[in-house]
Design a protein around this motif. Structure first.
Motif, PDB file in Angstrom:
ATOM      1  N   UNK A  15       0.845  -1.337   0.004  1.00  0.00           N
ATOM      2  CA  UNK A  15       0.029   0.042  -0.091  1.00  0.00           C
ATOM      3  C   UNK A  15       0.910   1.220  -0.048  1.00  0.00           C
ATOM      4  N   UNK A  16       1.447   1.371  -1.011  1.00  0.00           N
ATOM      5  CA  UNK A  16       2.324   2.483  -1.276  1.00  0.00           C
ATOM      6  C   UNK A  16       1.694   3.973  -0.923  1.00  0.00           C
ATOM      7  N   UNK A  17       2.353   4.591  -0.028  1.00  0.00           N
ATOM      8  CA  UNK A  17       1.705   5.879   0.447  1.00  0.00           C
ATOM      9  C   UNK A  17       1.349   6.268   1.759  1.00  0.00           C
ATOM     10  N   UNK A  22      -0.675   6.889  10.285  1.00  0.00           N
ATOM     11  CA  UNK A  22      -2.032   6.034   9.890  1.00  0.00           C
ATOM     12  C   UNK A  22      -2.032   4.849  10.085  1.00  0.00           C
ATOM     13  N   UNK A  23      -0.678   3.883   9.714  1.00  0.00           N
ATOM     14  CA  UNK A  23      -0.620   2.567   9.870  1.00  0.00           C
ATOM     15  C   UNK A  23      -0.719   2.329  11.467  1.00  0.00           C
ATOM     16  N   UNK A  24      -0.179   3.056  12.443  1.00  0.00           N
ATOM     17  CA  UNK A  24       0.403   2.941  13.704  1.00  0.00           C
ATOM     18  C   UNK A  24      -1.301   2.933  14.332  1.00  0.00           C
ATOM     19  N   UNK A  25      -2.367   3.756  13.804  1.00  0.00           N
ATOM     20  CA  UNK A  25      -3.567   3.672  14.566  1.00  0.00           C
ATOM     21  C   UNK A  25      -4.386   2.323  14.223  1.00  0.00           C
ATOM     22  N   UNK A  26      -4.402   1.896  12.969  1.00  0.00           N
ATOM     23  CA  UNK A  26      -4.743   1.005  12.267  1.00  0.00           C
ATOM     24  C   UNK A  26      -4.341  -0.326  13.165  1.00  0.00           C
ATOM     25  N   UNK A 143      -0.545  -9.481  10.185  1.00  0.00           N
ATOM     26  CA  UNK A 143      -0.006  -8.622   9.003  1.00  0.00           C
ATOM     27  C   UNK A 143      -1.399  -8.488   8.017  1.00  0.00           C
ATOM     28  N   UNK A 144      -1.945  -9.877   7.652  1.00  0.00           N
ATOM     29  CA  UNK A 144      -3.015 -10.141   6.707  1.00  0.00           C
ATOM     30  C   UNK A 144      -4.278  -9.396   7.372  1.00  0.00           C
ATOM     31  N   UNK A 145      -4.585  -9.245   8.733  1.00  0.00           N
ATOM     32  CA  UNK A 145      -5.740  -8.613   9.138  1.00  0.00           C
ATOM     33  C   UNK A 145      -5.550  -7.211   8.862  1.00  0.00           C
ATOM     34  N   UNK A 146      -4.069  -6.502   9.344  1.00  0.00           N
ATOM     35  CA  UNK A 146      -3.870  -4.902   8.909  1.00  0.00           C
ATOM     36  C   UNK A 146      -4.194  -5.034   7.486  1.00  0.00           C
ATOM     37  N   UNK A 147      -3.691  -5.524   6.714  1.00  0.00           N
ATOM     38  CA  UNK A 147      -3.759  -5.460   5.064  1.00  0.00           C
ATOM     39  C   UNK A 147      -5.340  -5.487   5.059  1.00  0.00           C
ATOM     40  N   UNK A 150      -6.902  -2.364   5.875  1.00  0.00           N
ATOM     41  CA  UNK A 150      -6.354  -1.196   5.121  1.00  0.00           C
ATOM     42  C   UNK A 150      -7.208  -1.270   3.549  1.00  0.00           C
ATOM     43  N   UNK A 151      -7.425  -2.493   2.950  1.00  0.00           N
ATOM     44  CA  UNK A 151      -7.904  -2.507   1.724  1.00  0.00           C
ATOM     45  C   UNK A 151      -9.463  -2.297   1.921  1.00  0.00           C
ATOM     46  N   UNK A 152     -10.128  -2.345   3.159  1.00  0.00           N
ATOM     47  CA  UNK A 152     -11.582  -2.313   3.401  1.00  0.00           C
ATOM     48  C   UNK A 152     -11.947  -0.462   3.281  1.00  0.00           C
ATOM     49  N   UNK A 153     -10.966   0.239   3.554  1.00  0.00           N
ATOM     50  CA  UNK A 153     -11.202   1.537   3.646  1.00  0.00           C
ATOM     51  C   UNK A 153     -11.522   2.155   1.926  1.00  0.00           C
TER      52      UNK A 153
END
Length: 159
Positions: A15-17, A22-26, A143-147, A150-153
């Motif tokens: 997820x470039x960018x 933002x990642x820390x919160x998620x 890792x998979x759950x975080x991805x 993120x993709x669900x946003x």
């Protein structure tokens, strides 16, 4: 490099960018969700049942809360806990868990002393630092759950 850093690196590669803030919160939300859904964070506690005593306090570690009692038993049997709302049920359930006082309440006091083991499933409290060994052990799932989160946003704010 910590496991959290490795997870961030793997997610940012896909997820470039995405900013680290933002990642820390998620990530914190993903960790909470992951451990609430899984049985990965196990905690064993040994207690001794005593004659005439029906209430036994559990020692939940600081920074965690109880998600589930997996079992209470010894080498000869397993006694399962049931939620307080099914106390009136008939059958093999002979105890309940009182979440307000974090105690196990037996329906009948034992007739003699007996050591037992309680296996608890815990979840970390919000903003608690999860032990590194748990993050490492559950690396792929986290890792998979975080991805997936993120993709669900719908509107990716980092793009």
């Amino acid at each position: 490099m910590t496991t959290k850093d490795r997870i961030f690196e793997a997610v940012q590669a896909r997820l470039g960018g995405a900013t680290e803030a933002f990642l820390d919160t998620e990530f914190d939300d993903a960790v909470m969700e992951y451990f609430q859904r899984s049985t990965a964070f196990r905690f064993r506690q040994d207690i001794t049942l005593s004659p005439g005593t029906t209430d036994y306090a559990l020692s939940i570690p600081v920074g965690a809360h109880l998600s589930q009692i997996l079992l209470l038993g010894d080498t000869s049997s397993q006694i399962y806990a049931v939620p307080a709302f099914v106390q009136g049920m008939q059958g093999s359930e002979i105890m309940v868990f009182n979440g307000a006082t974090e105690t196990i309440q037996l329906r009948e006091a034992p007739s003699g002393s007996r050591p037992v083991t309680v296996l608890l499933i815990l979840s970390p409290e919000v903003s608690t630092v999860v032990p590194e060994y748990l993050l490492l052990q559950e690396y792929e799932g986290l890792k998979d759950l975080l991805l997936s989160r993120m993709y669900a946003i719908p509107m990716r704010p980092w793009t």
